[in-house]
Write a protein that holds these residues in place. Sequence first.
Motif, mmCIF file in Angstrom:
data_model
loop_
_atom_site.group_PDB
_atom_site.id
_atom_site.type_symbol
_atom_site.label_atom_id
_atom_site.label_comp_id
_atom_site.label_asym_id
_atom_site.label_seq_id
_atom_site.Cartn_x
_atom_site.Cartn_y
_atom_site.Cartn_z
ATOM 1 N N LYS A 181 0.828 -1.213 0.000
ATOM 2 C CA LYS A 181 0.000 0.000 0.000
ATOM 3 C C LYS A 181 0.860 1.261 0.000
ATOM 4 C CE LYS A 181 -4.124 -2.108 1.973
ATOM 5 N NZ LYS A 181 -3.754 -3.436 1.463
ATOM 6 N N LEU A 182 2.008 1.208 0.672
ATOM 7 C CA LEU A 182 2.918 2.343 0.649
ATOM 8 C C LEU A 182 3.534 2.520 -0.738
ATOM 9 C CD1 LEU A 182 4.731 2.041 4.102
ATOM 10 C CD2 LEU A 182 3.163 3.831 3.375
ATOM 11 N N GLY A 216 2.432 20.138 -2.460
ATOM 12 C CA GLY A 216 3.547 20.154 -1.506
ATOM 13 C C GLY A 216 3.173 19.519 -0.180
ATOM 14 N N GLU A 217 1.956 19.786 0.278
ATOM 15 C CA GLU A 217 1.497 19.199 1.547
ATOM 16 C C GLU A 217 1.398 17.681 1.437
ATOM 17 O OE1 GLU A 217 -1.313 23.036 2.737
ATOM 18 O OE2 GLU A 217 -2.195 21.049 2.461
ATOM 19 N N LYS A 218 0.866 17.199 0.303
ATOM 20 C CA LYS A 218 0.730 15.747 0.119
ATOM 21 C C LYS A 218 2.112 15.089 0.059
ATOM 22 C CE LYS A 218 -3.742 15.864 -0.053
ATOM 23 N NZ LYS A 218 -4.046 16.810 1.003
ATOM 24 N N ASP A 219 3.062 15.747 -0.562
ATOM 25 C CA ASP A 219 4.419 15.201 -0.642
ATOM 26 C C ASP A 219 5.018 15.061 0.758
ATOM 27 O OD1 ASP A 219 6.686 14.226 -1.932
ATOM 28 O OD2 ASP A 219 7.614 16.207 -2.017
ATOM 29 N N ASP A 220 4.793 16.092 1.590
ATOM 30 C CA ASP A 220 5.290 16.018 2.976
ATOM 31 C C ASP A 220 4.627 14.873 3.735
ATOM 32 O OD1 ASP A 220 5.588 19.639 3.440
ATOM 33 O OD2 ASP A 220 6.978 18.156 2.603
ATOM 34 N N LYS A 221 3.318 14.688 3.523
ATOM 35 C CA LYS A 221 2.600 13.620 4.233
ATOM 36 C C LYS A 221 3.083 12.236 3.808
ATOM 37 C CE LYS A 221 -1.677 16.071 5.357
ATOM 38 N NZ LYS A 221 -3.154 16.109 5.190
ATOM 39 N N VAL A 222 3.376 12.077 2.517
ATOM 40 C CA VAL A 222 3.894 10.786 2.041
ATOM 41 C C VAL A 222 5.239 10.500 2.703
ATOM 42 C CG1 VAL A 222 4.786 9.551 0.033
ATOM 43 C CG2 VAL A 222 2.635 10.813 -0.149
ATOM 44 N N LEU A 257 4.732 9.454 6.244
ATOM 45 C CA LEU A 257 4.184 8.101 6.346
ATOM 46 C C LEU A 257 5.275 7.053 6.114
ATOM 47 C CD1 LEU A 257 1.300 7.206 6.980
ATOM 48 C CD2 LEU A 257 0.913 6.882 4.547
ATOM 49 N N LEU A 258 6.111 7.294 5.106
ATOM 50 C CA LEU A 258 7.219 6.366 4.840
ATOM 51 C C LEU A 258 8.196 6.336 6.010
ATOM 52 C CD1 LEU A 258 7.902 7.261 1.090
ATOM 53 C CD2 LEU A 258 6.907 5.135 1.940
ATOM 54 N N ASP A 259 8.445 7.493 6.570
ATOM 55 C CA ASP A 259 9.360 7.558 7.710
ATOM 56 C C ASP A 259 8.771 6.841 8.925
ATOM 57 O OD1 ASP A 259 10.420 9.754 10.169
ATOM 58 O OD2 ASP A 259 11.846 8.711 8.894
ATOM 59 N N GLU A 260 7.465 6.994 9.128
ATOM 60 C CA GLU A 260 6.795 6.301 10.236
ATOM 61 C C GLU A 260 6.888 4.784 10.063
ATOM 62 O OE1 GLU A 260 2.792 7.574 10.723
ATOM 63 O OE2 GLU A 260 2.347 6.150 12.328
ATOM 64 N N TYR A 261 6.766 4.322 8.816
ATOM 65 C CA TYR A 261 6.866 2.874 8.552
ATOM 66 C C TYR A 261 8.281 2.371 8.816
ATOM 67 C CZ TYR A 261 7.035 -1.514 5.933
ATOM 68 O OH TYR A 261 7.212 -2.829 5.573
ATOM 69 N N TYR A 285 -1.614 -1.436 10.682
ATOM 70 C CA TYR A 285 -3.004 -1.207 10.275
ATOM 71 C C TYR A 285 -3.247 0.287 10.029
ATOM 72 C CZ TYR A 285 -8.105 -1.114 10.362
ATOM 73 O OH TYR A 285 -9.407 -0.920 10.046
ATOM 74 N N LYS A 286 -2.777 1.120 10.958
ATOM 75 C CA LYS A 286 -2.994 2.558 10.846
ATOM 76 C C LYS A 286 -2.264 3.122 9.630
ATOM 77 C CE LYS A 286 -2.607 6.875 13.452
ATOM 78 N NZ LYS A 286 -1.977 7.603 12.357
ATOM 79 N N ILE A 287 -1.005 2.691 9.408
ATOM 80 C CA ILE A 287 -0.238 3.197 8.265
ATOM 81 C C ILE A 287 -0.918 2.818 6.958
ATOM 82 C CG2 ILE A 287 1.942 2.935 7.006
ATOM 83 C CD1 ILE A 287 3.328 2.683 9.741
#
Length: 893
Positions: free
Chosen positions: A33-34, A77-83, A86-90, A108-110
């Motif tokens: 999914k990532l 730009g905001e979506k790029d930061d969120k991606v 998310l990758l960093d959190e994973y 599950y949350k990611i």
Amino acid sequence: MDLVKLCLSPLCSCMQSPVVRQDMSYVFSTKEKLDDVKNAMEALMAKKKDIKRDLDSPQNKGKLPNNQLQLWLDKVGEKDDKVEQLLDEYRKGNCGAGSCSLNCFSRYKISSDAIKLEKEINQLKAEQLEISLVEIPPPKLVPTSHRIFGKGISSKLDTVYTCLADETVGMVGIWGMGGVGKTTLLRKIYQSLLDDANMRFDHVLFIEASQNIQLERLREEIAKKLKLASSAGEDIFNALKLKNFVLLLDNIWEQVDLPGLGILDPYGGNSSTKQYKHKVIFTTRSEDVCAQMGAKKRIKMECLKPNEAWDLFKDNVNLDVIESDKMINGIAKEVVKKCGGLPLALQVIGKAMSNKKTVQEWEFILSSLNNSSTGVVQGVEESLLPILKFSYDSLPINMNIKECFLSASMLGWTSKDYLVECWMGLGLITDFVNLQQAYGKAGHIFNILEESCLLCFYEDSVVHLHDVINEMAMWIALDCGMNKNKWIMKRYDGLAEIPTNDAENWRYANRVIIGGMELLPTLSHQCSNLLCLMIVNSSYLRNIPEGFFQQMPNLIYLDLSGTAIKELPKDIKYLINLQYLNISSTRISSLSKELVYLNKLQYLICRNLTGLGKVEDGLISRLQKLKILDLYPYGWVELKDLNILKKHLKAIGMRVVSQEVLQQLSCLPTTKLFIENLDSLISLSFETLSCKNHGFLQELEITSCPQLEELVMNGSETRLNNLIVYDVKKLQNIIWTDLSPPKIFHMLTSLYICECNLVSFAWVLHLPCLFYLNIEDCPETETLFYIEEREIQQVLERPNTFPALHSLFLFNLPKLMSMSNAALDFPQLSWFSIHECLHLKKLPFKHGINNSERINIYCEGGWWESLEWDDATIPPHLSPSHYWDGSDAGSFS
């Protein structure tokens, strides 16, 4: 085994559910999914790059995308930061290879967030955009002079240059109030670095930030300065890592993620880049941002001195006009004073007046400024106040901080304690368990406002606002100038009564603060909006008209302190919504019975009512919502009323006239105590003077207790500001029990000792906040500050023995031979008055005296001439102000 089947059977059934199978896929297919969301983001970024290529083409130079297109670019730009997040959190949360992660909930949350984010990215990608550009508007005509005015600013420029040459300083924070010249200094630094090849910086990058700016926008600006094709943080990093550079960030409002910008650690933490100079200099309105950024050097910008302010004003005004007419020149100097040394105010008002050529025009502008009406100056409201308002807009929305700031503006110069009391009375500080907690909240608010340069503190106890900041606050309070009668603040010095037209405007007012009149108006109309009425500095006001309070039914705050009224009118009972009443320093000698009708009253302040004495039985105890009661130092209530009040009272100040009340104090949240004429009192323990859990003793006076022999200092966490011990002739000892003086008196600012037989005052050396010290009529004192042998070295090594002492008074100490057996520091001492201490021949100052100003000595001329000096460097620092012989000594007081 049967038990296992029993447990697994329902689980297997559950696994057959489509919903559960989908949820389980969230756990075991996170990586897939990532990958999907990452691919979607790459496709969206490709579309953005195509658009940016069109925008950056030569034919579009000098143009900007329209608002809709810019909003789309910002969202990308905001979506790029969120991606990336998310990758960093994973990466951080994934505890093992493959799908067998132990943290199922995190996976599950990611996965869930990734699916949602992919949908939003695809929606952005599908949007049909019109590539439309608009011409860049001309910049606002806000005057900005890059000339440097004043030695202070020039010295700060030198400080920055020193930091740039210092390998240990990587980051410099320049902070101060809006309009004080931070940007001017930064631009001067920028220009100097461009002109100075000796500094050997490959890149000098000046980037203008602002409130709520996006990280991507900052990256784009840096990439543009570096002429990079990509604004990715990695590309910026690679372009700078082997270069010497200075990044100048102007006007940041919060911590900036430098690694996110692609900026290397400015301290050179990476061993491979230590040979290069990486520097960051930023400006901000908040010292807190300097701390968050980790600035090793912080430089506070101050307002200009009077002569420097005059030079800057002349640089922005029509010099021929103000130099050709003496009257205009004098008025112009008064206008400069109103600007308070704030460069932005001097520049904007100077420019606004540059086309004014007559005395009448200049007189009008000065009159308008004196009446707090900058709106009549063309350009001031449009350019100055909104700029300053950014500091206000950026304040936190919690804790009523904005309202606290505006309320501070209506009081002018005032004490911290009075301002805190005002905030509580206006309902801006509520829900406190005890007074300590209320002061803790206020302290937090003070810190925020000071860091934002919206409040200033004089000698740490007096609060004031810069004139222009006060102007801005009042402009905001009046709905940005749109509601002139919302807050009415007037002084009527020289007028016997308030003009009728002014009183008419009260019907629209929310707050009225007036002073200097002899008579109040007879109101013929309802003032239903009026919530706060303050009548200050009106010592000739003796009466309140009948029916006056009936016209303001919603009043919650009433301050009549400092007037000459002898009683409260009976119609005070109509103020059924009143929460705060202050009648301090009036001529009232008894409290009106009508106070019992004030069912919502929470604060009753009756300080310094010389004729008050005992309050009528049962009156105070019937005010069941009362939180704060201050009768100090003359009034008191009986024990039975105290027993009722202690159930809901959070602070009390009063006179103690009986041993029984003194014994009950450990159950009361006492803040101010006046202990007088307790003949049987032999020993007094500090911790019994207030409730241990809720007490907050601030002022203590002990007078005419003939048998008192010792004070036992115990307990801790006090906030005692003022201590007076008078006519306690048997007092010889102050006993410290398991605590040192700073633990008991760490906040003590004023100490007055008179007619006592204390042998030594060495403990006074340990008081870090002591501002005023008066020791008088102590016949047995031979050495004031006798330091034990074992402590002398410790005292000598201490940077300052009296770090805050401003005024020292020594009167009638007939046996005083020495002030101290060791040389002492007095770094802040300004006034030293000494009288009838004839055996004192030497002063205890250290070599050279660690004091930037000369110390005024007020003394007998004969005593001064008899002084002995072991160190010739001391006398030049002392300035004997008055001389008189013994025959004149009786006039000294």
